[in-house]
Design a protein around this motif. Structure first.
Motif, mmCIF file in Angstrom:
data_model
loop_
_atom_site.group_PDB
_atom_site.id
_atom_site.type_symbol
_atom_site.label_atom_id
_atom_site.label_comp_id
_atom_site.label_asym_id
_atom_site.label_seq_id
_atom_site.Cartn_x
_atom_site.Cartn_y
_atom_site.Cartn_z
ATOM 1 N N LEU A 94 23.923 -54.728 86.965
ATOM 2 C CA LEU A 94 24.043 -53.820 88.099
ATOM 3 C C LEU A 94 24.338 -54.586 89.378
ATOM 4 O O LEU A 94 25.174 -54.164 90.192
ATOM 5 C CB LEU A 94 22.757 -53.000 88.251
ATOM 6 C CG LEU A 94 22.740 -51.966 89.389
ATOM 7 C CD1 LEU A 94 23.893 -50.982 89.237
ATOM 8 C CD2 LEU A 94 21.412 -51.224 89.407
ATOM 9 N N HIS A 97 28.059 -55.819 89.438
ATOM 10 C CA HIS A 97 29.085 -54.791 89.625
ATOM 11 C C HIS A 97 28.938 -54.010 90.920
ATOM 12 O O HIS A 97 29.795 -53.167 91.221
ATOM 13 C CB HIS A 97 29.071 -53.835 88.425
ATOM 14 C CG HIS A 97 29.521 -54.485 87.153
ATOM 15 N ND1 HIS A 97 30.823 -54.893 86.938
ATOM 16 C CD2 HIS A 97 28.829 -54.836 86.029
ATOM 17 C CE1 HIS A 97 30.925 -55.444 85.736
ATOM 18 N NE2 HIS A 97 29.735 -55.431 85.174
ATOM 19 N N THR A 98 27.892 -54.273 91.693
ATOM 20 C CA THR A 98 27.751 -53.586 92.983
ATOM 21 C C THR A 98 27.861 -54.536 94.169
ATOM 22 O O THR A 98 27.939 -54.074 95.309
ATOM 23 C CB THR A 98 26.399 -52.838 93.065
ATOM 24 O OG1 THR A 98 25.330 -53.768 92.852
ATOM 25 C CG2 THR A 98 26.332 -51.722 92.040
ATOM 26 N N CYS A 99 27.867 -55.853 93.917
ATOM 27 C CA CYS A 99 27.946 -56.834 95.007
ATOM 28 C C CYS A 99 29.158 -57.740 94.819
ATOM 29 O O CYS A 99 29.645 -57.939 93.702
ATOM 30 C CB CYS A 99 26.674 -57.668 95.081
ATOM 31 S SG CYS A 99 25.213 -56.728 95.551
ATOM 32 N N MET A 380 26.999 -55.874 99.480
ATOM 33 C CA MET A 380 26.949 -54.801 98.502
ATOM 34 C C MET A 380 28.127 -53.879 98.802
ATOM 35 O O MET A 380 28.293 -53.412 99.938
ATOM 36 C CB MET A 380 25.643 -54.011 98.601
ATOM 37 C CG MET A 380 25.484 -52.988 97.488
ATOM 38 S SD MET A 380 24.012 -51.942 97.627
ATOM 39 C CE MET A 380 24.607 -50.695 98.766
ATOM 40 N N ALA A 382 29.989 -50.660 99.015
ATOM 41 C CA ALA A 382 29.736 -49.226 99.059
ATOM 42 C C ALA A 382 30.751 -48.581 99.980
ATOM 43 O O ALA A 382 31.280 -49.211 100.897
ATOM 44 C CB ALA A 382 28.320 -48.951 99.551
ATOM 45 N N THR A 395 22.571 -44.925 95.847
ATOM 46 C CA THR A 395 22.926 -46.022 96.758
ATOM 47 C C THR A 395 21.689 -46.821 97.146
ATOM 48 O O THR A 395 21.714 -48.060 97.166
ATOM 49 C CB THR A 395 23.603 -45.465 98.018
ATOM 50 O OG1 THR A 395 24.764 -44.727 97.649
ATOM 51 C CG2 THR A 395 24.009 -46.588 98.952
ATOM 52 N N ALA A 398 20.643 -48.928 94.166
ATOM 53 C CA ALA A 398 21.514 -50.091 93.980
ATOM 54 C C ALA A 398 21.179 -51.187 94.986
ATOM 55 O O ALA A 398 21.168 -52.378 94.651
ATOM 56 C CB ALA A 398 22.976 -49.682 94.104
#
Length: 451
Positions: A94, A97-99, A380, A382, A395, A398
């Motif tokens: 996680l 794939h988010t940072c 991150m 977003a 959000t 994450a």
């Protein structure tokens, strides 16, 4: 050790032994003016210090010379806090794939390509912990762009079978774009992997060496042949937990060698063979190779010093680890005031590595650099509307996951906190305050001087 501490030891020894200070200097290090220079504030090398201490110990009744190198107490680890491995894998994926850390780290590593000096028969790269292979794949794209016609020897250490599978998925495209490439993956320790040679004779005898010449001319064909390695990997690429330290270790050492069969003739002198391997790397990547809470001596002795020894003349090791002092850490400290897992700076680490290497480090440069060059930021990722106004649960979750992963907070400490809602409130507060979430890494470089 400072001069006054050294002088105190020498003075006490000379008083007890009824020995002149000049005599001590001649007998210990063949320098009668040693003590005089120390009193003037002159510096001495680590080797000289060790000779002084060894002479004092050997000349003292019942004394023994101090052991060479850093003293590292056994590093014990709770398996529940074993990051990037086993049950924390979901946090890792996680976070990845988010940072943007992988991309930013790869860009930072690629800056070193302009300062390396490859030599025939190949440019040699070692990734000390390939993870999911994202950083290595990005670095290889940049390397191909800079050296499109040079053979590559690409070696990587990875203990996790799941991460190795993800890395192998990226090999077909790399070996298609740059056909003159040899890929070598191993699960050995940091002190063994660059040389593909286990330290234990028993482990060396049990090493599984698997060479796979890939046939065909398309990435699809290469991918199919690599996928067929799954049974071999499941049978041999196994890890266990040490009952003594709870540290992960391999059950048996494995070496996997991949290259294109139609380039075997060109790569013959680059392909490694059992008992005939060398290190001599042009570039060593050490991105997050140790836990945040590992001691400075453990990092230096077990990880960075062995990797520095693997550099060839003109080669460079770039190390990267979390720095803290960022919004992510602010989020953690909102829940655990005073929490600071990033207590070892690059300066302390390089000093420890230099001490551990001793005379073997005389031709190495240890570059901590200024903060504006060493420290860099990643975010991150977003959408703008996700961190303004009402921040959704996904959000906030994450962001919280990224913060606790970077800070390496153990699962048992998270259980109670995640149930009371304070964690997501802290995440939302930080996201609103900074209009997003970002983290800081710091880097350092160890380079070997050219011949």
């Amino acid at each position: 050790m400072k001069n006054d501490e050294i002088l105190s030891q020498i003075t006490e020894f000379c008083r007890k032994a009824d020995m002149a200070e000049s005599t001590f200097g001649r007998r210990a290090v063949n320098d009668g003016k040693l003590v005089h220079r120390l009193r003037e504030g002159k510096r001495i090398t680590i080797d000289t210090l060790e000779r002084i201490q060894a002479y004092i110990a050997a000349s003292t009744t019942g004394g023994l010379p101090p052991p060479r190198g850093l003293q590292v107490p056994p590093e014990k680890r709770d398996p529940r806090g074993n990051f990037r491995f086993f049950e924390n894998r979901q946090k890792y994926l996680l976070f990845v794939h988010t940072c943007s850390e992988k991309r930013v780290v790869a860009d930072r590593v690629a800056l070193e390509l302009s300062t390396i000096h490859p030599r025939p028969p190949a440019l040699r790269i070692f990734d000390a912990g390939v993870g999911d292979g994202t950083v290595l794949a990005r670095v290889l794209r940049a390397t191909h762009q800079r050296y499109p016609h040079m053979p590559f020897y690409v070696a990587g250490k990875e203990l996790s079978l799941e991460d190795l599978r993800l890395t192998l998925e990226k090999v077909p495209d790399r070996i298609f774009e740059h056909p003159a490439s040899v890929f070598v993956f191993t699960n050995m320790f940091y002190s063994e992997a660059p040389w593909l040679t286990p330290a234990s004779p028993a482990a060396a005898a049990a090493t599984v060496w698997h060479e796979v010449p890939l046939r065909g001319a398309s990435s699809g064909e290469f991918e199919q042949q690599i996928a067929e390695l799954r049974p071999f990997l499941e049978q041999n690429w196994r890890a266990a937990i040490s009952p003594r330290t709870a540290m992960p270790l391999y059950e048996r050492p494995v070496v996997l060698v991949l290259y294109r069969d139609d380039h075997r003739f060109l790569l013959d002198s680059t392909i490694p063979r059992p008992g005939q391997t060398e290190a001599n790397f042009d570039l060593v990547i050490a991105s997050q190779p140790y836990r945040a809470l590992s001691s400075v001596n453990f990092r230096a002795k077990r990880i960075i010093a062995p990797l520095a020894r693997a550099l060839r003349p003109g080669g460079r090791l770039i190390g990267i680890h979390s720095h803290g002092h960022d919004p992510g850490m602010e989020m953690i400290q909102a829940i655990w005031p005073g929490e600071n897992p990033f207590s070892v700076s690059r300066h302390e680490l390089l000093r420890a590595v230099k001490y551990e290497l001793g005379s073997l480090g005389r031709d190495l440069n240890f570059n901590a650099y200024a903060d504006n060059r060493s420290i860099f930021r990643y975010d991150m990722e977003a959408l703008p509307n996700e961190v303004t106004g009402t921040i959704g649960t996904s959000t906030a979750f994450a962001a919280w996951n990224a913060a606790v992963y970077v800070a390496q907070i153990e699962d048992d400490r998270l259980t109670d906190m995640t149930q009371n809602g304070r964690t997501l409130d802290a995440a939302r507060d930080v996201l609103r305050k900074y209009n997003g979430l970002w983290f800081l890494d710091e880097s350092y470089v160890i380079s070997r001087r050219r011949d």
